[in-house]
Design a protein around this motif. Structure first.
Motif, PDB file in Angstrom:
ATOM      1  N   HIS A  82       0.538  -0.304 -12.086  1.00 37.83           N
ATOM      2  CA  HIS A  82       0.171  -0.685 -10.729  1.00 37.83           C
ATOM      3  C   HIS A  82      -0.382  -2.101 -10.770  1.00 37.83           C
ATOM      4  CE1 HIS A  82       0.715   3.277  -8.965  1.00 37.83           C
ATOM      5  NE2 HIS A  82       0.119   3.776 -10.026  1.00 37.83           N
ATOM      6  N   TRP A  97       3.906   1.437  -1.174  1.00 38.12           N
ATOM      7  CA  TRP A  97       4.521   1.487  -2.506  1.00 38.12           C
ATOM      8  C   TRP A  97       3.564   2.111  -3.524  1.00 38.12           C
ATOM      9  CZ3 TRP A  97       2.744  -0.882  -6.976  1.00 38.12           C
ATOM     10  CH2 TRP A  97       3.611  -0.825  -8.074  1.00 38.12           C
ATOM     11  N   SER A  98       2.294   1.725  -3.447  1.00 34.39           N
ATOM     12  CA  SER A  98       1.322   2.210  -4.412  1.00 34.39           C
ATOM     13  C   SER A  98       1.183   3.737  -4.332  1.00 34.39           C
ATOM     14  CB  SER A  98      -0.030   1.546  -4.166  1.00 34.39           C
ATOM     15  OG  SER A  98      -0.980   1.967  -5.116  1.00 34.39           O
ATOM     16  N   TRP A  99       1.067   4.274  -3.115  1.00 32.71           N
ATOM     17  CA  TRP A  99       0.946   5.727  -2.956  1.00 32.71           C
ATOM     18  C   TRP A  99       2.226   6.429  -3.377  1.00 32.71           C
ATOM     19  CZ3 TRP A  99       3.558   9.476  -0.219  1.00 32.71           C
ATOM     20  CH2 TRP A  99       2.945  10.739  -0.162  1.00 32.71           C
ATOM     21  N   GLU A 106       0.830  -1.199   0.000  1.00 34.81           N
ATOM     22  CA  GLU A 106       0.000   0.000   0.000  1.00 34.81           C
ATOM     23  C   GLU A 106       0.869   1.255   0.000  1.00 34.81           C
ATOM     24  OE1 GLU A 106      -3.185   0.253  -0.408  1.00 34.81           O
ATOM     25  OE2 GLU A 106      -3.422  -1.917  -0.534  1.00 34.81           O
ATOM     26  N   THR A 135      -3.127  -4.985  -8.730  1.00 33.95           N
ATOM     27  CA  THR A 135      -4.290  -5.076  -7.860  1.00 33.95           C
ATOM     28  C   THR A 135      -3.942  -5.938  -6.662  1.00 33.95           C
ATOM     29  OG1 THR A 135      -5.761  -4.907  -9.751  1.00 33.95           O
ATOM     30  CG2 THR A 135      -6.691  -5.815  -7.710  1.00 33.95           C
ATOM     31  N   TRP A 136      -4.262  -5.459  -5.509  1.00 32.31           N
ATOM     32  CA  TRP A 136      -3.954  -6.182  -4.269  1.00 32.31           C
ATOM     33  C   TRP A 136      -5.148  -7.028  -3.879  1.00 32.31           C
ATOM     34  CZ3 TRP A 136       0.529  -7.070  -2.722  1.00 32.31           C
ATOM     35  CH2 TRP A 136       0.841  -7.388  -1.402  1.00 32.31           C
ATOM     36  N   SER A 185       4.434   5.514  -5.416  1.00 28.21           N
ATOM     37  CA  SER A 185       4.692   5.401  -6.855  1.00 28.21           C
ATOM     38  C   SER A 185       3.958   6.469  -7.664  1.00 28.21           C
ATOM     39  CB  SER A 185       4.302   4.007  -7.355  1.00 28.21           C
ATOM     40  OG  SER A 185       5.194   3.026  -6.846  1.00 28.21           O
ATOM     41  N   GLU A 186       3.027   7.163  -7.042  1.00 27.83           N
ATOM     42  CA  GLU A 186       2.288   8.227  -7.734  1.00 27.83           C
ATOM     43  C   GLU A 186       2.895   9.613  -7.470  1.00 27.83           C
ATOM     44  OE1 GLU A 186      -1.660   7.783  -6.291  1.00 27.83           O
ATOM     45  OE2 GLU A 186      -2.090   6.019  -7.532  1.00 27.83           O
TER      46      GLU A 186
END
Length: 266
Positions: free
Chosen positions: A229, A183-185, A181, A231-232, A187-188
């Motif tokens: 990205h 990483w996802s934020w 989670e 999907t988790w 990465s933006e």
């Protein structure tokens, strides 16, 4: 004696011995009795004690880590010459006594690998190099899930994460969920990198073209990425904790591993 392996550089062996370290003749490594970690001797032994055994450590000894996609390839290996990077990584090996700073172990083919530790300022969006340490290959795999899944060593890394931290599979799964989670934020976002540690510690000047070299490495990797990205997956009631770990951690990361695995070398 319940032996705790120690990370003793050759240059500090006399200091370690005076603090209570004992050379294990047959196994050829320094160790101390675990009971010393609960005495006044610990303050002198602390510089040599792997994180796994430190009684004063707050938080886990080892965390799973995912590098945000805007920072893929942005590391010392990219910006320094081969000779300069070799100097930095070999110093890390020596400073760790060629044993893992997380667990005290050693790899079967080579003892340790160089791990660059970065701090992320999520408010200022600065990515700051904090140091380079020696980790055994298995602990290094925990730190870099992309390469790990590419090699099909997800279970070994998960087992190591649980062993070093004394975690259950559920706790390990939650830690990887959290890492993903984050990483996802991240990465933006758009990041600024700070490599000044290498100048302060090793006297190596940051090359004038460092940003250009790092950006070139990043663009090459991003260009090869099949997805931006992943999907988790969400666990269902029918899934066991182990099933959830394998589906939520290993499946999406195997897709990432194809193109980020080549970033991390000895």
């Amino acid at each position: 004696m319940t032996a705790v392996p120690l990370c003793v550089p050759f240059a500090r062996r006399v200091e370690a011995k005076a603090a209570g370290a004992v050379w294990q003749v047959q196994e050829r490594y320094w160790a101390c009795d675990s009971s010393l970690l609960r005495t006044d001797a610990y303050s002198r032994l602390k510089p040599f004690v792997p994180r796994m055994y430190r009684p004063d450590l707050e938080g886990p000894a080892l965390r799973p880590w995912l590098i945000p996609s805007p920072l893929w390839g942005k590391n010392l290996r990219a910006i320094l010459s081969t000779e300069e990077w070799d100097r930095v990584r070999r110093h890390a090996y020596e400073e760790s006594g060629r044993r893992c700073r997380a667990c005290g172990g050693r790899g079967p083919r080579w003892p340790v690998e160089a791990d660059e530790g970065f701090a992320y300022d999520d408010e200022g969006l600065t990515h700051t190099l904090m140091g380079v340490i020696g980790l055994c290959p298995t602990c290094h795999e925990v730190r870099h899930w992309g390469k790990t899944v590419m090699k099909g060593r997800e279970q070994a890394a998960l087992d190591q994460l649980m062993r070093v931290n004394g975690w259950s599979v559920e706790t390990a799964a939650a830690a990887v969920d959290e890492a993903f989670e984050r990483w996802s934020w991240r990465s933006e976002q758009t990041w600024t990198s700070d490599y000044s540690w290498v100048t302060r510690t090793h006297g190596i000047a940051i090359p004038a073209n460092a940003d250009a070299r790092a950006n070139a490495a990043n663009l090459q990797i991003i260009g090869e990425a099949p997805i931006s990205h992943t999907t988790w997956p969400i666990a269902t009631d029918e899934m066991t904790a182990h099933d959830h770990v394998r589906s939520s951690v290993f499946t999406p990361m195997r897709r990432l591993g194809k193109f980020i695995g080549g970033l991390f070398h000895r």
